[in-house]
Motif scaffolding. Structure first.
Motif, short mmCIF file in Angstrom:
data_model
loop_
_atom_site.label_atom_id
_atom_site.label_comp_id
_atom_site.label_asym_id
_atom_site.label_seq_id
_atom_site.Cartn_x
_atom_site.Cartn_y
_atom_site.Cartn_z
N PRO A 1 0.81 -1.23 0.00
CA PRO A 1 0.00 0.00 0.00
C PRO A 1 0.84 1.27 0.00
N THR A 2 2.03 1.21 0.61
CA THR A 2 2.91 2.39 0.61
C THR A 2 3.30 2.77 -0.82
N MET A 3 3.67 1.78 -1.64
CA MET A 3 4.02 2.04 -3.04
C MET A 3 2.86 2.67 -3.80
N LEU A 4 1.67 2.13 -3.61
CA LEU A 4 0.49 2.63 -4.34
C LEU A 4 0.15 4.05 -3.91
N ILE A 5 0.23 4.32 -2.62
CA ILE A 5 -0.05 5.68 -2.13
C ILE A 5 0.99 6.66 -2.64
N ALA A 6 2.27 6.24 -2.63
CA ALA A 6 3.35 7.10 -3.14
C ALA A 6 3.15 7.39 -4.62
N GLY A 7 2.75 6.39 -5.39
CA GLY A 7 2.50 6.59 -6.81
C GLY A 7 1.35 7.56 -7.05
N TYR A 8 0.33 7.49 -6.20
CA TYR A 8 -0.83 8.36 -6.35
C TYR A 8 -0.48 9.82 -6.08
N TYR A 9 0.37 10.06 -5.09
CA TYR A 9 0.70 11.44 -4.69
C TYR A 9 1.98 12.00 -5.32
N ALA A 10 2.67 11.17 -6.14
CA ALA A 10 3.96 11.62 -6.70
C ALA A 10 3.81 12.87 -7.56
N LYS A 11 2.74 12.93 -8.35
CA LYS A 11 2.55 14.07 -9.24
C LYS A 11 2.24 15.33 -8.45
N ARG A 12 1.53 15.18 -7.34
CA ARG A 12 1.12 16.34 -6.55
C ARG A 12 2.27 16.91 -5.73
N PHE A 13 3.06 16.06 -5.12
CA PHE A 13 4.10 16.54 -4.20
C PHE A 13 5.52 16.47 -4.77
N GLY A 14 5.71 15.70 -5.84
CA GLY A 14 7.05 15.58 -6.42
C GLY A 14 7.81 14.41 -5.84
N LYS A 15 8.71 13.86 -6.65
CA LYS A 15 9.43 12.65 -6.23
C LYS A 15 10.47 12.96 -5.14
N ARG A 16 11.11 14.12 -5.22
CA ARG A 16 12.12 14.44 -4.21
C ARG A 16 11.49 14.57 -2.83
N PHE A 17 10.30 15.18 -2.75
CA PHE A 17 9.61 15.33 -1.47
C PHE A 17 9.30 13.96 -0.86
N LEU A 18 8.81 13.04 -1.71
CA LEU A 18 8.49 11.70 -1.22
C LEU A 18 9.75 10.96 -0.78
N MET A 19 10.84 11.13 -1.53
CA MET A 19 12.10 10.49 -1.13
C MET A 19 12.60 11.06 0.20
N ARG A 20 12.35 12.35 0.44
CA ARG A 20 12.72 12.95 1.73
C ARG A 20 11.91 12.34 2.87
N ILE A 21 10.62 12.09 2.60
CA ILE A 21 9.79 11.42 3.60
C ILE A 21 10.36 10.04 3.91
N ALA A 22 10.79 9.34 2.86
CA ALA A 22 11.40 8.02 3.05
C ALA A 22 12.66 8.12 3.90
N ALA A 23 13.50 9.12 3.61
CA ALA A 23 14.76 9.27 4.35
C ALA A 23 14.49 9.55 5.83
N VAL A 24 13.51 10.40 6.13
CA VAL A 24 13.15 10.69 7.52
C VAL A 24 12.63 9.43 8.20
N SER A 25 11.81 8.66 7.48
CA SER A 25 11.29 7.41 8.04
C SER A 25 12.43 6.45 8.35
N GLY A 26 13.45 6.42 7.45
CA GLY A 26 14.61 5.57 7.68
C GLY A 26 15.38 5.99 8.92
N LEU A 27 15.57 7.30 9.09
CA LEU A 27 16.26 7.81 10.28
C LEU A 27 15.53 7.38 11.56
N LEU A 28 14.21 7.56 11.56
CA LEU A 28 13.42 7.20 12.73
C LEU A 28 13.42 5.68 12.96
N PHE A 29 13.39 4.93 11.86
CA PHE A 29 13.36 3.47 11.98
C PHE A 29 14.65 2.94 12.62
#
Length: 393
Positions: A267-295
């Motif tokens: 579901p994470t992939m599908l949600i990211a694909g849905y919002y990629a056009k609205r927020f941009g790929k770099r923004f989503l990758m930043r969210i991923a990086a922050v999640s990695g730091l917290l993880f």
């Protein structure tokens, strides 16, 4: 009559889209049947020493990078990508047959790995063909690719348990022949149902300069994805031993944690694909990086089963966005070179494995399994810094 003729292309396109989904799943299954049990196969069947098992993985990654990059450049310059995918599937079948009946370490390393490197390249080439098809037909490329990536993740939820069941219940020969069958079915579907995208001379010439303008950003993105996949590989290698040896928790918890993360990635992939056009790929990758730091900060501080399972949501966001958006980011930075871009992204996984394989054992032996997560955390910090400099698309 007009409505009837308009409906035909739609049915054809739906069939093509469904075929892409099936091929994505089957190429994922073919890989998921072989990789999880490889170390067990080498130890029990080939009787390789632990050091030789590690060398086999490193050699596989290096050979895979060389083969896939050669094919990627060739596929972007000339020829029909569909024929190349079928050719890769055929060599994948030969690799599986060799692994099914041969038990000589060096034949498997130099011949088997060479053949299987072609087989594994069928997957990134399929994604490149899917991107070209989506661009040509006007389909939303980001969402379509995200759904395809979700199929591969689904294959990796089903594949590893199936691989162990086949290997333990019926033997490695049956397991490898099952992977060969997946390649055969995949090749048939590709040949008869996927579209051909022939490259004209004009199109090739027009795209030669495109990658040069984005070379710095492509290199930065390669570093980012390599570090992210490297941390994930560190986690996969280290986590079961950390859970069992240092936390003294049940062995099955490691499997449950991996399965939970894999399930949440879809579901994470599908949600990211849905919002990629609205927020941009770099923004989503930043969210991923922050999640990695917290993880990884959580892995350093949390030691109870319930909280360790809860952390898998952050892990799923981290890897789900990387798996769903990373490849598309490369394709956008390298217009006109879908094959090279997709294979470059795929090779970040291989380089990540090489880095993780080198670091995990050394750090754990000198310090502890717990210390490996500090290395992963540092890699996440470097990733975040690189993401500040890469261009948004």
């Amino acid at each position: 009559m007009q409505n009837s003729s308009a409906a035909a292309p739609r049915r054809s396109f739906d069939l093509t889209s469904s075929s892409f989904l099936i091929v994505a799943f089957l190429t994922g299954i073919a890989g998921a049947l072989q990789t999880p049990t490889l170390s067990l196969f080498l130890t029990n069947e080939v009787h390789a020493r632990p050091a030789m098992v590690g060398f086999f993985f490193t050699g596989s990654a290096v050979i895979g990078i060389l083969v896939s990059q050669f094919l990627a450049g060739r596929s972007d310059r000339k020829g029909d990508r569909k024929s190349l995918i079928v050719f890769c599937c055929l060599l994948g079948v030969l690799a599986c047959v060799l692994f099914a009946w041969n038990r000589n370490y060096f034949i498997l390393l130099f011949v088997g790995v060479f053949l299987s490197s072609f087989g594994s390249t069928a997957n990134p080439q399929m994604f490149a063909l899917a991107r070209e098809h989506a661009d040509k037909t006007g389909r939303e490329a980001v969402m379509f690719s995200s759904i395809l990536r979700a199929q591969v993740s689904l294959a990796w939820v089903i594949g590893p348990p199936l691989a162990y069941a086949l290997a333990m219940g019926f033997g490695f020969t049956v397991m490898y022949l099952s992977a060969a069958m997946a390649f055969i079915i995949c090749g048939i579907i590709v040949w008869f149902l996927l579209p051909s995208m022939h490259k004209g001379k004009g199109a090739t010439a027009g795209h030669i300069e495109a990658p040069r303008t984005n070379r710095r950003d492509a290199l930065l993105l390669f570093t980012i994805c390599t570090l992210m996949w490297g941390t994930n590989s560190l986690y996969i290698i280290n986590m079961p031993l950390f859970i069992i040896e240092e936390l003294h928790l049940p062995e099955k918890l490691a499997g449950v944690m991996m399965g939970t993360a894999a399930g949440l990635e879809i579901p994470t992939m599908l949600i990211a694909g849905y919002y990629a056009k609205r927020f941009g790929k770099r923004f989503l990758m930043r969210i991923a990086a922050v999640s990695g730091l917290l993880f990884y900060a959580g892995m350093l501080t949390v030691h109870t089963p319930f909280l360790l399972l809860g952390l898998q949501l952050l892990n799923a966001i981290y890897i789900g966005i990387l798996a769903g958006i990373g490849m598309l980011y490369f394709q956008d930075l390298m217009p006109g070179q879908a094959g090279s871009a997709t294979t470059l992204y795929t090779n970040t996984t291989r380089v990540g494995w090489i880095i993780a394989g080198s670091l995990a054992g050394v750090v754990a032996e000198i310090w502890s399994y717990h210390a490996v997560f500090w290395i992963a955390l540092v890699m996440c910090v470097i990733t975040s810094g690189c993401l500040m400099r890469v261009k948004d698309v």
